[in-house]
Motif scaffolding. Sequence first.
Motif, PDB file in Angstrom:
ATOM      1  N   THR A   5      62.576  17.615  27.084  1.00  0.00           N
ATOM      2  CA  THR A   5      63.701  16.672  27.263  1.00  0.00           C
ATOM      3  C   THR A   5      64.056  17.761  28.290  1.00  0.00           C
ATOM      4  O   THR A   5      65.513  17.675  29.168  1.00  0.00           O
ATOM      5  CB  THR A   5      63.801  17.431  25.841  1.00  0.00           C
ATOM      6  OG1 THR A   5      63.575  17.021  25.402  1.00  0.00           O
ATOM      7  CG2 THR A   5      65.934  17.278  25.991  1.00  0.00           C
ATOM      8  N   HIS A  58      58.232  14.560  18.611  1.00  0.00           N
ATOM      9  CA  HIS A  58      59.706  14.886  18.258  1.00  0.00           C
ATOM     10  C   HIS A  58      59.911  14.096  17.077  1.00  0.00           C
ATOM     11  O   HIS A  58      59.788  14.209  16.462  1.00  0.00           O
ATOM     12  CB  HIS A  58      59.479  13.168  19.608  1.00  0.00           C
ATOM     13  CG  HIS A  58      58.726  12.437  18.375  1.00  0.00           C
ATOM     14  ND1 HIS A  58      59.050  10.495  18.074  1.00  0.00           N
ATOM     15  CD2 HIS A  58      57.137  11.590  19.302  1.00  0.00           C
ATOM     16  CE1 HIS A  58      58.634  10.163  17.771  1.00  0.00           C
ATOM     17  NE2 HIS A  58      57.391  10.296  18.449  1.00  0.00           N
ATOM     18  N   ASP A  59      61.953  14.486  17.113  1.00  0.00           N
ATOM     19  CA  ASP A  59      62.509  14.538  15.825  1.00  0.00           C
ATOM     20  C   ASP A  59      61.338  15.484  14.749  1.00  0.00           C
ATOM     21  O   ASP A  59      61.609  15.078  13.815  1.00  0.00           O
ATOM     22  CB  ASP A  59      62.124  12.745  15.336  1.00  0.00           C
ATOM     23  CG  ASP A  59      62.682  11.485  16.050  1.00  0.00           C
ATOM     24  OD1 ASP A  59      63.442  12.374  16.988  1.00  0.00           O
ATOM     25  OD2 ASP A  59      62.190  10.512  16.281  1.00  0.00           O
ATOM     26  N   ILE A 119      61.677   9.515  26.590  1.00  0.00           N
ATOM     27  CA  ILE A 119      62.358   9.942  27.517  1.00  0.00           C
ATOM     28  C   ILE A 119      63.408   9.268  27.848  1.00  0.00           C
ATOM     29  O   ILE A 119      64.321  10.026  27.990  1.00  0.00           O
ATOM     30  CB  ILE A 119      61.312  10.944  28.534  1.00  0.00           C
ATOM     31  CG1 ILE A 119      60.440  12.078  28.298  1.00  0.00           C
ATOM     32  CG2 ILE A 119      62.660  11.110  30.303  1.00  0.00           C
ATOM     33  CD1 ILE A 119      59.926  12.233  29.402  1.00  0.00           C
ATOM     34  N   ARG A 120      63.123   8.096  28.540  1.00  0.00           N
ATOM     35  CA  ARG A 120      63.721   6.991  28.831  1.00  0.00           C
ATOM     36  C   ARG A 120      64.689   6.611  27.658  1.00  0.00           C
ATOM     37  O   ARG A 120      65.746   6.540  27.993  1.00  0.00           O
ATOM     38  CB  ARG A 120      63.407   5.858  29.353  1.00  0.00           C
ATOM     39  CG  ARG A 120      62.636   5.839  30.796  1.00  0.00           C
ATOM     40  CD  ARG A 120      62.074   5.169  31.157  1.00  0.00           C
ATOM     41  NE  ARG A 120      61.167   4.056  30.567  1.00  0.00           N
ATOM     42  CZ  ARG A 120      60.058   4.328  30.105  1.00  0.00           C
ATOM     43  NH1 ARG A 120      59.275   5.091  31.459  1.00  0.00           N
ATOM     44  NH2 ARG A 120      58.623   3.385  29.755  1.00  0.00           N
ATOM     45  N   ALA A 121      64.130   6.616  26.525  1.00  0.00           N
ATOM     46  CA  ALA A 121      65.203   6.379  25.299  1.00  0.00           C
ATOM     47  C   ALA A 121      65.968   7.228  24.418  1.00  0.00           C
ATOM     48  O   ALA A 121      66.493   7.336  23.821  1.00  0.00           O
ATOM     49  CB  ALA A 121      63.870   6.210  23.609  1.00  0.00           C
ATOM     50  N   GLY A 122      65.661   8.489  25.403  1.00  0.00           N
ATOM     51  CA  GLY A 122      66.468   9.749  24.954  1.00  0.00           C
ATOM     52  C   GLY A 122      66.150  10.506  23.857  1.00  0.00           C
ATOM     53  O   GLY A 122      66.966  11.629  23.549  1.00  0.00           O
ATOM     54  N   THR A 123      64.804  10.478  23.402  1.00  0.00           N
ATOM     55  CA  THR A 123      64.304  11.036  22.173  1.00  0.00           C
ATOM     56  C   THR A 123      63.295  12.645  22.879  1.00  0.00           C
ATOM     57  O   THR A 123      63.713  12.417  23.931  1.00  0.00           O
ATOM     58  CB  THR A 123      62.997  10.216  22.081  1.00  0.00           C
ATOM     59  OG1 THR A 123      63.543   9.018  21.373  1.00  0.00           O
ATOM     60  CG2 THR A 123      62.652  11.564  20.106  1.00  0.00           C
ATOM     61  N   PRO A 124      64.248  14.260  22.125  1.00  0.00           N
ATOM     62  CA  PRO A 124      63.948  15.331  22.556  1.00  0.00           C
ATOM     63  C   PRO A 124      62.052  14.790  21.914  1.00  0.00           C
ATOM     64  O   PRO A 124      61.997  14.559  21.202  1.00  0.00           O
ATOM     65  CB  PRO A 124      64.319  16.590  21.746  1.00  0.00           C
ATOM     66  CG  PRO A 124      65.683  15.163  20.993  1.00  0.00           C
ATOM     67  CD  PRO A 124      65.416  13.889  21.355  1.00  0.00           C
ATOM     68  N   GLU A 154      56.672   9.613  28.775  1.00  0.00           N
ATOM     69  CA  GLU A 154      58.441   8.852  29.493  1.00  0.00           C
ATOM     70  C   GLU A 154      58.655   7.566  28.982  1.00  0.00           C
ATOM     71  O   GLU A 154      60.304   8.091  29.231  1.00  0.00           O
ATOM     72  CB  GLU A 154      57.543   8.572  30.959  1.00  0.00           C
ATOM     73  CG  GLU A 154      56.689   9.808  31.424  1.00  0.00           C
ATOM     74  CD  GLU A 154      56.857   9.626  32.829  1.00  0.00           C
ATOM     75  OE1 GLU A 154      56.414   8.344  33.682  1.00  0.00           O
ATOM     76  OE2 GLU A 154      55.842  10.409  33.058  1.00  0.00           O
TER      77      GLU A 154
END
Length: 610
Positions: free
Chosen positions: A295, A254-255, A189-194, A186
């Motif tokens: 996402t 992620h990334d 998610i808050r950081a906008g990372t897929p 989470e």
Amino acid sequence: MEPAPLTAANERQRLALLRDLALIDRPSDRAFQDLTALCARLFDVPYAMICFLDGQQVHCRATVGCEPFTVPRSQSFCQHLQETALPLQVEDARHDVRFAGLRVVKGEPNIRYYLGAPLRTAEGLMLGSLCLFDSAPRAALSQDRLLGLQQLAALASQHIELLRTEAFWDPVTQLPNGQRFIEDAEGLIRAGTPVVAVAADLFAQSYLNDFIKAMGQAHFDGLQRAIKQHLRRLLPAEQPLYRLGPARFGFLLHDTDEAAQQALLERLQQELTGVLDYNGIPIQTRLGLGVMSLTDDHPTDWLRALIATADDARAEMRGCRHFDPQHDAAYRRAFALLSALPQALRADDQLSLVYQPRIDLATGRCHSVEALLRWQHPHLGPIGPAEFIPLAEKTALITALSRWVMQQAIGQAYAWQREGRGLGVAINISAHDLNDPDFTEHTTDLLQRYPVNPRRLELEVTENALLGDVALIHRQLAALRELGIGIAIDDFGTGYNNLSHLRELPADTIKIDRSFVRELTHRTKDRLIVSSLIELSHQLGFRITAEGIETAEALASLLAMGCDEGQGFWIGKPMAEPELQAWLLVQQPDLQRSTRRAPVFQLFDNTAKH
């Protein structure tokens, strides 16, 4: 905390702990962020951060005054903290031969003043530092002020230790647990990372229970650690791993591009499906990978849904399954039904019994009915037994539900007996009932409460329900038959028994499953099976009842084969008790006439359509 000696073993231990705690890859940690903000105010510096050292780099996180960044370990101040427990203070880095050539001094962010204290674990391993700096030189701080920084660094170290406690840490595998998995995901998610969450489920719970019984808890804990090490070898070196439950692990992608994610998932399926070696013991795995994109739209309780997806993938032997919102909606409905069932058992207007007529095919006379459970949910409407009974069988609710049905059905049979009606009642019982040592005693108690003639009762049990504790099941069935209660084997032909087991079944009646009756007049093979089963059962002393009779032709064929009894929609649908009484007055005479004049079809017509 005194520094641990600088050895290769300690360095491996330090790097493993750093990776398992996911300190570098973790999204912004609120405790660390608040601590660096406090340091910046107390020491009146423009820059503050917490740094973590891996094998080659220093990762600056929880930053104040700049964005998080990474520098080579050889180009950092932190490397000079590894052998001390004291803060390091540099008044002007340009005039210190140790630091004048560093890139962060010669270029951005142009560090002049530096103040840092090591962050150590309880065993003295340095994972990072709490550091402050300024782009202008400063005078040296007093020892009291340095002690203040050291105390703040100790608070940061205590937070790291907290991450290792049971609140966020699994003591068996020394991995972060499900709660940390949720918080880290989470945070991304808050950081906008897929981010894509993956859960790996290697064994069914029943297998784990058997393993613990056979091998003991210590070996089970060892198996968990072996699985962890196996996953470590398969995952990228920097990939944090989490323990989500017994033999269930998770990680966050992620990334990473979609092709790389797919390649990793395929590799896991290939390497984790089959046999896992544990201390020379081959352990058969049955992998299920649950995959969910966080996402996209996802449920609030996404970890539950992710684990359920992995469990389904394992149970269905699919290897990998992506989260499906519609499939998850079925889980949520199942949970809602299980939650509502206890109230339904207490209410007077939700659960009820309906009765389906069973007739003697030779005479058309209805001599008994099958009691079937119905549930009228106050908000969801009618809930079919095929939906809620399998759910109840997974919980202790099945005992209460079964006892409710037994009481209602036996009570109704007694009411009919007092009214002079000659109807018997067949009651479905489950595998759970037969494996319950108290089932026979409870039935006896009900017969004392409702003194119906036991010969008016028949208990229907499926073939598969006979596969539990065989000795207990046979004792219970024998005791029930001694009471005078009939025993019927329901859905015969769909379970694990074969014809040779017929002679051993503790039963009076065999019920042919509807799947054989449905195409009886069109499929030669079905007619051969049913005809042979009827003949053999009669020779062994069983009565035969056919389920699912939906046409007059099917009834006539069964009658010609010598089938004893039948039930189905063509004869009569399941009905509430008042409707059943009306049916008996109106429909039964017609049935008696129709069975007597039913045409006898040629049973083995080779030209019939299959």
